[in-house]
Design a protein around this motif. Structure first.
Motif, short mmCIF file in Angstrom:
data_model
loop_
_atom_site.label_atom_id
_atom_site.label_comp_id
_atom_site.label_asym_id
_atom_site.label_seq_id
_atom_site.Cartn_x
_atom_site.Cartn_y
_atom_site.Cartn_z
N GLU A 30 0.74 -1.64 -0.17
CA GLU A 30 -0.11 0.04 0.07
C GLU A 30 1.07 1.53 0.33
OE1 GLU A 30 -2.56 -0.48 3.29
OE2 GLU A 30 -3.90 -1.79 2.04
N GLN A 51 1.20 4.34 -2.76
CA GLN A 51 1.40 5.78 -2.73
C GLN A 51 2.26 6.55 -2.95
OE1 GLN A 51 -1.74 7.00 -1.70
NE2 GLN A 51 -0.55 8.61 -1.60
N ILE A 55 1.28 6.52 -7.00
CA ILE A 55 0.31 7.51 -6.88
C ILE A 55 0.44 8.70 -7.35
CG2 ILE A 55 -1.91 7.83 -6.57
CD1 ILE A 55 -2.44 4.49 -6.00
N ASP A 56 0.70 9.21 -5.79
CA ASP A 56 1.08 10.58 -6.02
C ASP A 56 2.07 11.11 -6.98
OD1 ASP A 56 -0.32 10.58 -3.27
OD2 ASP A 56 1.81 10.63 -2.49
N CYS A 76 -5.76 -2.08 -9.11
CA CYS A 76 -6.02 0.03 -9.44
C CYS A 76 -6.44 0.19 -10.73
CB CYS A 76 -4.58 0.77 -10.52
SG CYS A 76 -3.76 1.46 -8.77
N GLN A 114 -5.54 6.01 -4.83
CA GLN A 114 -4.84 5.79 -3.72
C GLN A 114 -6.11 4.61 -2.61
OE1 GLN A 114 -3.73 7.98 -0.12
NE2 GLN A 114 -2.91 6.32 1.11
#
Length: 293
Positions: free
Chosen positions: A16, A20, A23-24, A58, A166
């Motif tokens: 996770e 993240q 994604i950020d 995702c 997220q």
């Protein structure tokens, strides 16, 4: 047994955190060339397997994510700014206006210049909407209470997609999706009164009370929506144009409705998946709680 569960939980948390980071990075660098090997390195995963793992987590390919986010940014800039088409193409990492126009047209159904003049955001400001509220369906509903798991977002409301991306990965990792799962966005501040950097919102997923109690662990938080009488505006179109729907709801419908708005945050329910749905076909219900006495 407890050690085994702890080990599984720690491994899941590691995945996770890595997703993240990716994604950020994607959301914050849409104007750059997003090399797959660089992103695999950020995720600390093998480039050979990285793409397959990302899609499993995702629900779309990495290329699909980048294309969707860049076009969402472009649509927002076309609707809300006077930047030239060339400037917007550059801001969204397209090599030239021609390629940007071709890809934008294939998704939004019209070229960027026409979208700026005729896109769905413009219909709210036609003279007709000042005379009639029949342009949209507003339904009065008794809405039951909801248990949610939520991720906070700060800043421009159009950036909440980062929190939802997220949340998608976390929900898949923790097996939170069910047949009755609902995707909810909660918006706490009025963007006309609060500066953009200080806007507060939540990306949420409906869950059972048991799931909420068990899974409200960092970074997820428990959030509850109380039962209420709500005006529900049924909106169809790109998320980037939705600010105009709010103008219509608060500026035209509410004053003529005979209702008063309750002192409760507005929230949205997203009825189809932006990863699988053309922007013009996206459906959103906007919930405005009403005073009942």
């Amino acid at each position: 047994m407890n050690q085994e569960l702890t080990s599984i939980s720690a491994h899941r948390a590691s995945y996770e955190r890595r997703f993240q980071r990716v994604i950020d990075y994607v959301h914050e660098n849409l104007e750059r060339d997003l090399d797959l090997n660089v992103l695999a390195d950020i995720a600390c995963m093998s480039p050979y397997h990285w793409h397959r793992i990302y899609q499993a987590f995702c629900g779309e390919s990495l290329a699909g994510t980048v294309k969707r986010l860049r076009l969402q940014r472009a649509a927002g800039l076309l609707a809300k700014t006077e930047q030239s088409i060339e400037q917007i193409a550059q801001a969204c990492a397209y090599p030239n206006v021609q390629s940007f126009t071709r890809i934008f047209s294939s998704v939004y159904g019209m070229p960027p210049a026409r979208y700026r003049k005729e896109g769905s955001h413009t219909q709210f400001y036609s003279p007709q909407h000042l005379r009639s509220d029949t342009m949209f369906t507003v339904e009065i509903k008794e809405v039951p209470a909801m248990c949610l798991l939520a991720l906070p977002h700060h800043g421009d409301y159009m950036g909440i997609g980062q929190a939802f991306d997220q949340l998608q990965g976390l929900a898949a990792s923790r097996q939170l999706f069910g047949p009755h799962s609902r995707s909810i966005g909660i918006y706490l501040d009025d963007p006309s009164l609060v500066e953009e950097a200080k806007l507060r919102s939540w990306a949420c997923l409906t869950v059972s009370p048991e799931q909420q109690a068990n899974q409200a662990q960092s970074p997820l938080q428990a959030y509850d929506i109380a039962a209420a009488t709500c005006a529900v505006l049924h909106y169809q179109g790109p998320y980037s144009d939705m600010h105009a729907a709010y103008e219509w709801l608060f500026g035209v419908w509410l004053p003529a409705s005979g209702y008063e708005a309750a002192d409760v945050a507005v929230y949205e329910e997203y009825l189809n998946d932006p990863r699988e749905t053309a922007p013009l076909d996206l459906r959103t219900d906007i919930y405005l709680a009403l005073r009942t006495n």
